[in-house]
Design an enzyme around this catalytic site. Structure first.
Site, PDB file in Angstrom:
ATOM      1  N   LYS A  35       0.845  -1.205   0.000  1.00 38.98           N
ATOM      2  CA  LYS A  35       0.000   0.000   0.000  1.00 38.98           C
ATOM      3  C   LYS A  35       0.879   1.254   0.000  1.00 38.98           C
ATOM      4  CE  LYS A  35      -0.562  -0.328   5.015  1.00 38.98           C
ATOM      5  NZ  LYS A  35      -1.462  -0.149   6.146  1.00 38.98           N
ATOM      6  N   ARG A 133      -8.661  -0.784  16.601  1.00 40.78           N
ATOM      7  CA  ARG A 133      -8.588   0.033  15.394  1.00 40.78           C
ATOM      8  C   ARG A 133      -9.690  -0.537  14.513  1.00 40.78           C
ATOM      9  NH1 ARG A 133      -3.212   0.508  11.612  1.00 40.78           N
ATOM     10  NH2 ARG A 133      -3.973  -1.509  10.934  1.00 40.78           N
ATOM     11  N   TYR A 253      17.195  29.207   8.249  1.00 49.08           N
ATOM     12  CA  TYR A 253      16.088  29.922   8.889  1.00 49.08           C
ATOM     13  C   TYR A 253      16.201  29.892  10.412  1.00 49.08           C
ATOM     14  CZ  TYR A 253      13.488  29.888   4.470  1.00 49.08           C
ATOM     15  OH  TYR A 253      13.079  30.082   3.190  1.00 49.08           O
ATOM     16  N   MET A 301      12.706  23.783   2.811  1.00 48.09           N
ATOM     17  CA  MET A 301      11.859  23.049   1.872  1.00 48.09           C
ATOM     18  C   MET A 301      12.706  22.329   0.801  1.00 48.09           C
ATOM     19  SD  MET A 301       8.754  24.380  -0.557  1.00 48.09           S
ATOM     20  CE  MET A 301       7.732  25.006   0.746  1.00 48.09           C
TER      21      MET A 301
HETATM   22  C1  LIG Z   1      -3.856  -4.686   8.205  1.00 53.28           C
HETATM   23  C2  LIG Z   1      -2.389  -4.613   7.973  1.00 53.28           C
HETATM   24  N1  LIG Z   1      -1.712  -5.745   7.736  1.00 53.28           N
HETATM   25  C3  LIG Z   1      -0.380  -5.734   7.527  1.00 53.28           C
HETATM   26  C4  LIG Z   1       0.342  -4.551   7.548  1.00 53.28           C
HETATM   27  C5  LIG Z   1       1.829  -4.586   7.345  1.00 53.28           C
HETATM   28  O1  LIG Z   1       2.471  -4.204   8.523  1.00 53.28           O
HETATM   29  P1  LIG Z   1       4.067  -4.104   8.606  1.00 53.28           P
HETATM   30  O2  LIG Z   1       4.458  -3.080   7.607  1.00 53.28           O
HETATM   31  O3  LIG Z   1       4.312  -3.664  10.002  1.00 53.28           O
HETATM   32  O4  LIG Z   1       4.599  -5.445   8.285  1.00 53.28           O
HETATM   33  C6  LIG Z   1      -0.321  -3.368   7.814  1.00 53.28           C
HETATM   34  C7  LIG Z   1       0.436  -2.112   7.874  1.00 53.28           C
HETATM   35  O5  LIG Z   1       0.070  -1.096   8.322  1.00 53.28           O
HETATM   36  C8  LIG Z   1      -1.733  -3.388   8.029  1.00 53.28           C
HETATM   37  O6  LIG Z   1      -2.414  -2.278   8.289  1.00 53.28           O
END
Ligand SMILES: Cc1ncc(COP(=O)(O)O)c(C=O)c1O
Length: 356
Positions: A35, A133, A253, A301
């Site tokens: 992702k 969560r 800065y 930046m």
């Molecule tokens: C539902 C879920 N599974 C797996 C992962 C992978 O986690 P990691 O990058 O800690 O291995 C994530 C990462 O945020 C997640 O949200």
């Protein structure tokens, strides 16, 4: 020539990490979590490489990322693309049909969205086992609804809150809670619990599918139990200018750094818009010509300044912020964050370039 702000992506290291994780996973399948543009590493480079390695399970955030990934890996082969945040509206449900995506479901209205567009593919059901969560509050009700509507449940999923703390009592408590829910509903349904750190803290709970993300990219998920991963990304910029400054001269800065003696500084052409955290101001170091140089003054930046006194560093020299010589985890620890935020914070204007 374009500005040399480059994330070099070492695909050999990605392959190495994937193989190492596969060995750890045993008979469990790997769902590669790619992702957020493969944690900032560039999906166009990462996904095809993992696919070549035999990976046929990918985890992304939503239907938009899923559709993009489907276009990258192609329709012809069977590869599951799981939407870890599920779906948000009817358009997402249609994308699930059009691109053969597998949403993770936590709420009954998501199942209704799917059935209203005639979805007949697979879904995961996600249960909360203690992290509080995303996860179904009433697993039995969600499971019953899913079964009624005839969608195909490919597995049950949950997520660990404290996997990176191996001794944390939450790990086993969550595993037991998840197992109890699953056994109560349908013990034979495939299960998935572990992320990268979970492979270290709960190696006996790999079940049918494990979901490593950060470990694929080479950041050790548990600080004091290194798996021997290799860093996939090396973030590099270039020295634009070498300058000499005098005692009393301030840098950047806010004039937060003042020279106490004559010194030389390098101006590097990357800053916080590229993903160099501003919190590295007057902290941390970069790697140039075989050694580290401290950051001085505020990160801007587009620029970062470092002390290069008594060195041969010149304009045009390559600068590493993290990667081969400075671990992303070390940089993250220094500024009280995690490597995930460094990787995903890299600006769009940084070119991701295949390093091998
Ligand atoms: C539902 C879920 N599974 C797996 C992962 C992978 O986690 P990691 O990058 O800690 O291995 C994530 C990462 O945020 C997640 O949200």
């Amino acid at each position: 020539m374009s500005r040399p702000a480059i994330a070099q992506i070492n695909l050999d290291h990605l392959r190495y990490n994937y193989r190492l994780l596969k060995r750890r996973a045993g008979s469990s399948k790997i769902m590669a979590v790619v992702k957020a543009n493969a944690y900032g590493h560039e999906q166009y480079l990462v996904a095809p490489t993992l696919f070549e390695e035999g990976c046929r399970n990918f985890g992304v955030t939503d239907a938009s990322e899923g559709s993009e990934l489907r276009a990258i890996i192609g329709e012809s082969e069977t590869a599951a693309i799981t939407l870890l945040s599920g779906l948000f509206d009817m358009d997402d449900a249609e994308l699930c049909i059009d691109h053969n995506l597998t949403p993770v479901i936590t709420e009954s209205h998501q199942i209704k969205l799917l059935t209203s567009v005639g979805f007949s593919g697979e879904i995961w059901l996600k249960f909360d086992s203690g992290m509080n969560r995303l996860g179904a509050e009433n697993p039995a009700a969600l499971f019953a609804l899913a079964r009624q509507t005839g969608v195909n449940i490919c597995g049950f999923m949950s997520h660990l809150a404290c996997a990176d703390e191996v001794e944390h009592p939450m790990n086993l408590a969550q595993a037991n809670s998840f197992l109890e829910i699953c056994n109560h509903l349908a013990p034979e349904t495939p299960k998935s619990l572990l992320n990268s750190a979970g492979l270290i803290s709960l190696p006996d709970y790999t079940f049918e599918v494990v979901r490593p993300g950060i470990a694929l990219y080479g950041a050790e998920p548990v600080a004091d139990q290194a798996m021997g991963l290799k860093p996939v990304m090396t973030l590099t910029g270039e020295v634009m200018q070498r300058r000499d400054i005098q005692p009393g001269d301030a840098v950047s800065y806010g004039a937060s750094f003042t020279a106490e003696q004559p010194m030389s500084i390098a101006v590097i052409g990357m800053g916080y818009a590229d993903g160099i955290p501003r919190s590295l101001s007057n902290k941390g170091a970069v790697f140039i010509r075989g050694r580290k140089y401290p950051v001085i003054g505020r990160v801007c930046m587009d620029y970062t300044m470092v002390d290069i006194s008594n060195s041969e560093v010149q304009a045009g020299d390559k600068v590493e912020f993290w990667g081969e010589h400075i671990s992303a985890n070390d940089v993250a620890t220094l500024i009280d964050t995690i490597s995930y935020t460094l990787f995903t914070g890299i600006g769009e204007r940084v070119r991701r370039v295949r390093a091998c």
